[in-house]
Write an enzyme that holds these catalytic residues in place. Structure first.
Site, PDB file in Angstrom:
ATOM      1  N   ASP A 120      -2.149  10.740  -1.982  1.00 31.33           N
ATOM      2  CA  ASP A 120      -2.540  10.117  -3.102  1.00 31.33           C
ATOM      3  C   ASP A 120      -2.662  10.802  -4.273  1.00 31.33           C
ATOM      4  O   ASP A 120      -3.072  10.224  -5.459  1.00 31.33           O
ATOM      5  CB  ASP A 120      -3.695   8.788  -2.507  1.00 31.33           C
ATOM      6  CG  ASP A 120      -3.400   7.705  -1.549  1.00 31.33           C
ATOM      7  OD1 ASP A 120      -2.840   8.752  -0.631  1.00 31.33           O
ATOM      8  OD2 ASP A 120      -2.663   7.076  -2.099  1.00 31.33           O
ATOM      9  N   ARG A 180       0.877  -1.494  -0.165  1.00 34.11           N
ATOM     10  CA  ARG A 180       0.363   0.558  -0.144  1.00 34.11           C
ATOM     11  C   ARG A 180       1.160   1.549   0.141  1.00 34.11           C
ATOM     12  O   ARG A 180       2.594   0.934   0.600  1.00 34.11           O
ATOM     13  CB  ARG A 180      -1.278   0.045   1.008  1.00 34.11           C
ATOM     14  CG  ARG A 180      -0.611  -0.598   2.573  1.00 34.11           C
ATOM     15  CD  ARG A 180       0.449  -0.033   3.109  1.00 34.11           C
ATOM     16  NE  ARG A 180       0.690   1.505   3.328  1.00 34.11           N
ATOM     17  CZ  ARG A 180       1.451   2.331   3.272  1.00 34.11           C
ATOM     18  NH1 ARG A 180       2.168   2.002   3.678  1.00 34.11           N
ATOM     19  NH2 ARG A 180       0.992   3.588   3.810  1.00 34.11           N
ATOM     20  N   GLY A 181       0.375   2.054  -0.094  1.00 31.20           N
ATOM     21  CA  GLY A 181       0.662   3.592  -0.083  1.00 31.20           C
ATOM     22  C   GLY A 181       1.267   3.683  -1.326  1.00 31.20           C
ATOM     23  O   GLY A 181       1.084   3.240  -2.604  1.00 31.20           O
ATOM     24  N   ALA A 182       0.683   5.257  -1.914  1.00 28.59           N
ATOM     25  CA  ALA A 182       0.608   5.758  -3.892  1.00 28.59           C
ATOM     26  C   ALA A 182       1.726   4.776  -4.674  1.00 28.59           C
ATOM     27  O   ALA A 182       0.987   4.219  -5.505  1.00 28.59           O
ATOM     28  CB  ALA A 182       0.191   7.052  -4.080  1.00 28.59           C
TER      29      ALA A 182
HETATM   30  O1  MRU Z   1      -4.026   3.548   2.220  1.00 27.92           O
HETATM   31  P1  MRU Z   1      -2.948   3.516   1.843  1.00 27.92           P
HETATM   32  O2  MRU Z   1      -2.380   2.900   2.975  1.00 27.92           O
HETATM   33  O3  MRU Z   1      -2.611   2.526   0.838  1.00 27.92           O
HETATM   34  O4  MRU Z   1      -2.897   5.122   2.564  1.00 27.92           O
HETATM   35  C1  MRU Z   1      -1.365   5.073   2.531  1.00 27.92           C
HETATM   36  C2  MRU Z   1      -1.709   6.894   2.446  1.00 27.92           C
HETATM   37  O5  MRU Z   1      -2.941   7.555   2.498  1.00 27.92           O
HETATM   38  C3  MRU Z   1      -0.457   7.562   1.743  1.00 27.92           C
HETATM   39  O6  MRU Z   1      -0.249   9.283   2.388  1.00 27.92           O
HETATM   40  C4  MRU Z   1      -0.118   8.002   0.681  1.00 27.92           C
HETATM   41  O7  MRU Z   1      -0.255   6.836  -0.113  1.00 27.92           O
HETATM   42  C5  MRU Z   1       1.082   8.012   0.244  1.00 27.92           C
HETATM   43  S1  MRU Z   1       2.597   7.152   0.201  1.00 27.92           S
HETATM   44  C6  MRU Z   1       3.701   8.084  -0.015  1.00 27.92           C
END
Ligand code: MRU
Length: 356
Positions: free
Chosen positions: A240, A47-49
């Site tokens: 995101d 996960r994480g964009a």
């Molecule tokens: O649902 P997730 O864990 O994928 O959400 C992640 C976030 O909201 C992060 O802050 C975002 O993706 C930035 S990651 C560098």
């Protein structure tokens, strides 16, 4: 300093660290099929964009690599299904679609240049690896631009996990904190636990602790208290999707932190790659917000904590641009008016660094 590796291309397949199991266990899986990768993205193994983008690129490469097509024409017919499957996983993080568009462009080039299937497969694998490599370089650049905005001594706050686990590099928001810390700034990070999925408590706390960066874990409802008591010098989070006017979608809870930051005169910053910009969206009202299962709210790690009632779970919220003091990117720092500064950064090309 320890940097977590959420994803890696290997000769055996795509190796992912299962982020659902952290911090209790460090378990990795090796995926050889694009459908498995799509499921891993949807189920939050990764996960994480930016990391979702890397996973999608690698998934597209796996799909081509293991295709049983015996001609370029057959592979051309199969490829859209591979990309669609990967695209239908998480709707908010635009990095996912950015990475798939890039893989589609590369596939079109390779399939036009050659009818040699082995060459096309090799080219797609190389492109996915390149996406990963570029994310690492991008994070380093974001970190250098953002570090100078961090206080030289004091507390900073973040939200969710925008660290190595979320990007495959050193992280965006945590990359800024990491670089500032390595430069000798005496930072102490306040980490909201980030209900309901606990990316702050489980992942950010784990990463910072492993990296030797001092932190204090707080619950989400302590944010206002800590901002009001005047002991936070800056807030930096990831993103995101960033609309043309600077409105920014990030993990649920980010909006209330940004509003409280303004109320208490604490600068609120976003750290994100240019691939997170979606300039086709005029403002944040157009950003699709992922709705995840209510079970992630009514249960923690599989244990029920609420009765069997209706529960809402929008996974992201949108912070209006007026609350954002600056956006750190790999090409420089954008400030209001964002409609101009984001456009300038987007058109400034890979190599140019612009401070606006
Ligand atoms: O649902 P997730 O864990 O994928 O959400 C992640 C976030 O909201 C992060 O802050 C975002 O993706 C930035 S990651 C560098």
């Amino acid at each position: 300093m320890y940097v977590a590796q959420p994803i890696e291309w290997t000769d055996r397949g795509v190796v992912m660290l299962d982020q659902r199991m952290l911090p209790a266990e460090e378990v990795s899986y090796t995926f050889t099929g694009y459908r498995e990768v799509a499921k891993a993205i949807r189920d939050m193994v990764i996960r994480g964009a930016p990391a979702i983008g890397v996973a999608a690129a690698m998934g597209a490469a796996l799909g081509v690599l293991h295709s049983s097509a015996t001609s370029v024409e057959a592979l051309r017919e199969e490829f859209p299904e591979i990309c669609d499957t990967l695209a239908k996983t998480r709707p908010t993080a635009v990095d996912l679609f950015w990475a798939l568009e890039r893989m589609k462009r590369r596939f079109a080039e390779l399939a036009t240049q050659s009818s040699d299937l082995a060459k096309i497969k090799q080219g797609m694998v190389a492109e996915a690896q390149q996406v990963h490599l570029e994310k690492k370089a991008t994070d380093e650049a974001i970190g250098s631009f953002g570090a100078e905005f961090m206080p030289s001594d004091g507390q900073v706050m973040t939200q969710c996990n925008a660290g190595a686990l979320a990007t495959g590099g050193i992280g965006t928001a945590l990359g800024v904190i990491r670089v500032a810390f390595q430069q000798g700034k005496k930072l102490h990070v306040l980490v909201p636990e980030t209900r309901p999925y606990l990316q702050g408590a489980r992942l950010t706390a784990w990463e910072l602790h492993r990296g030797g960066i001092p932190l204090t874990l707080i619950t989400d409802n302590m944010v206002g208290h800590f901002l009001k008591t005047g002991k936070v010098g800056a807030i930096v989070t990831g993103a995101d999707r960033i609309a043309a006017n600077g409105d920014t979608a990030n993990k649920i809870g980010t909006y209330q932190i940004a509003v409280l930051a303004k109320e208490n005169k604490v600068p609120f910053y976003i750290a994100a790659p240019v691939s997170t910009f979606d300039l086709s969206m005029p403002d944040g009202d157009h950003i699709p917000i992922e709705e995840r299962t209510a079970a992630e709210v009514t249960h923690i790690q599989g244990v029920r904590i609420a009765p069997d009632v209706h529960a809402a779970h929008p996974a992201f919220d949108v912070t209006p641009a007026r609350y954002i003091a600056a956006i750190f990117t790999e090409r420089g720092v954008a400030r209001a008016p964002y409609t101009e500064s984001l456009q300038a950064l987007a058109s400034s090309g890979q190599s140019a660094a612009v401070a606006l």
